[in-house]
Design a protein around this motif. Structure first.
Motif, short mmCIF file in Angstrom:
data_model
loop_
_atom_site.label_atom_id
_atom_site.label_comp_id
_atom_site.label_asym_id
_atom_site.label_seq_id
_atom_site.Cartn_x
_atom_site.Cartn_y
_atom_site.Cartn_z
N ASN A 228 1.09 -1.00 0.25
CA ASN A 228 0.12 0.07 -0.24
C ASN A 228 0.83 1.32 -0.42
N GLU A 229 1.72 0.92 0.13
CA GLU A 229 3.23 2.11 0.34
C GLU A 229 4.14 2.58 -1.07
N GLN A 230 3.93 3.93 -1.78
CA GLN A 230 4.67 3.98 -2.86
C GLN A 230 6.07 4.55 -2.52
N LEU A 231 6.78 3.96 -2.61
CA LEU A 231 8.40 4.62 -2.42
C LEU A 231 8.90 5.84 -3.73
N LEU A 232 9.58 6.94 -2.73
CA LEU A 232 10.65 8.39 -3.41
C LEU A 232 11.99 7.75 -3.19
N THR A 233 12.79 7.71 -3.45
CA THR A 233 14.20 7.51 -3.20
C THR A 233 14.76 8.75 -3.91
N VAL A 234 15.75 9.18 -2.88
CA VAL A 234 16.94 9.76 -2.92
C VAL A 234 18.53 10.20 -3.03
N TYR A 235 19.05 10.27 -3.59
CA TYR A 235 20.28 9.61 -3.03
C TYR A 235 21.71 10.36 -3.39
N TYR A 236 22.79 10.76 -2.52
CA TYR A 236 23.22 11.61 -2.28
C TYR A 236 24.87 11.20 -1.94
N ILE A 237 25.74 11.92 -2.86
CA ILE A 237 27.28 11.46 -2.50
C ILE A 237 27.98 11.84 -1.24
N VAL A 238 28.56 11.79 -0.29
CA VAL A 238 28.16 11.53 1.47
C VAL A 238 29.69 11.52 1.27
N GLU A 239 30.61 11.69 2.19
CA GLU A 239 32.17 11.49 2.34
C GLU A 239 32.20 11.50 3.65
N VAL A 240 32.45 10.46 4.46
CA VAL A 240 32.60 10.16 6.18
C VAL A 240 33.43 11.01 6.52
N GLU A 241 33.24 11.58 7.66
CA GLU A 241 34.52 12.88 8.13
C GLU A 241 35.49 12.23 8.91
N ASP A 242 35.79 11.16 9.61
CA ASP A 242 36.18 10.19 10.79
C ASP A 242 36.06 8.39 10.35
N LEU A 243 36.14 8.15 9.40
CA LEU A 243 35.68 6.65 9.12
C LEU A 243 36.75 5.33 10.57
N SER A 244 37.22 6.05 11.73
CA SER A 244 37.40 5.04 12.71
C SER A 244 36.35 5.86 13.60
N MET A 245 35.78 6.00 13.38
CA MET A 245 34.20 6.14 14.18
C MET A 245 33.71 5.14 14.17
N LEU A 246 33.22 4.27 13.43
CA LEU A 246 32.41 3.58 12.89
C LEU A 246 32.42 2.21 13.52
N LYS A 247 30.77 2.51 14.11
CA LYS A 247 30.50 1.21 14.68
C LYS A 247 29.26 1.07 14.38
N ILE A 248 29.12 -0.46 14.14
CA ILE A 248 27.93 -0.83 13.81
C ILE A 248 26.99 -0.37 14.56
N VAL A 249 26.05 0.44 15.10
CA VAL A 249 25.10 0.80 16.57
C VAL A 249 23.72 0.12 16.29
N GLU A 250 23.67 -0.23 14.80
CA GLU A 250 21.58 -0.65 14.73
C GLU A 250 22.04 -2.19 14.32
N SER A 251 21.30 -2.74 15.35
CA SER A 251 21.47 -4.68 15.55
C SER A 251 21.13 -5.30 14.31
N SER A 252 19.85 -4.33 13.34
CA SER A 252 19.86 -5.51 11.72
C SER A 252 20.59 -5.21 10.72
#
Length: 140
Positions: free
Chosen positions: A83-107
């Motif tokens: 029942n849901e229509q999607l609209l997706t938007v994509y941006y090119i991004v730069e990570v400021e400090d990759l050493s801070m990467l920590k998976i927070v979301e359990s999925s």
């Protein structure tokens, strides 16, 4: 088909030297997906705010948004809610400090770097389209 909702999704394309891109191996609604970091726009939130929030909530990362890359133009029904229509938007991004990467979301099972020269790693059709556009732009 009775479409009565719209779901706006915002995703970040994080490139490593224009040769590799960050992808997430994630379980969503019981399905394994290879997808980009990002997610659903919340009420009262702008597109950039959404993307900053999603990177913090999912990966503990701060980003700089470099440029708009792609907005889906065709009608698309969600694969997870018919029942849901999607609209997706994509941006090119730069990570400021990759050493801070920590998976927070359990999925999220893992963060991977996929080559733009390799096979299309994505599960969902719109992400597959974006991967093809990236290949055309950065690996002509």
């Amino acid at each position: 088909m009775d479409i009565n909702r719209i779901n706006i999704r915002v995703y970040g394309i994080c490139l490593n030297g224009y040769k590799e891109m960050m992808v997430l191996d994630e379980i969503y609604v019981g399905r394994q997906l290879i997808k980009l970091p990002g997610g659903g726009l919340e009420y009262g939130e702008g597109l950039h705010d959404c993307l900053h929030r999603e990177f913090r909530e999912e990966l503990n990362l701060s980003i700089t948004i470099k440029e708009h890359f792609y907005t889906q133009e065709d009608f698309l029904v969600s694969k997870f809610r018919n029942n849901e229509q999607l609209l997706t938007v994509y941006y090119i991004v730069e990570v400021e400090d990759l050493s801070m990467l920590k998976i927070v979301e359990s999925s999220i099972k893992q963060v991977l770097w996929k080559s733009l020269e390799g096979d299309n790693p994505f599960t969902l059709p719109i992400d597959r389209r974006v991967f093809q556009l990236l290949k055309e732009r950065f690996n002509p």
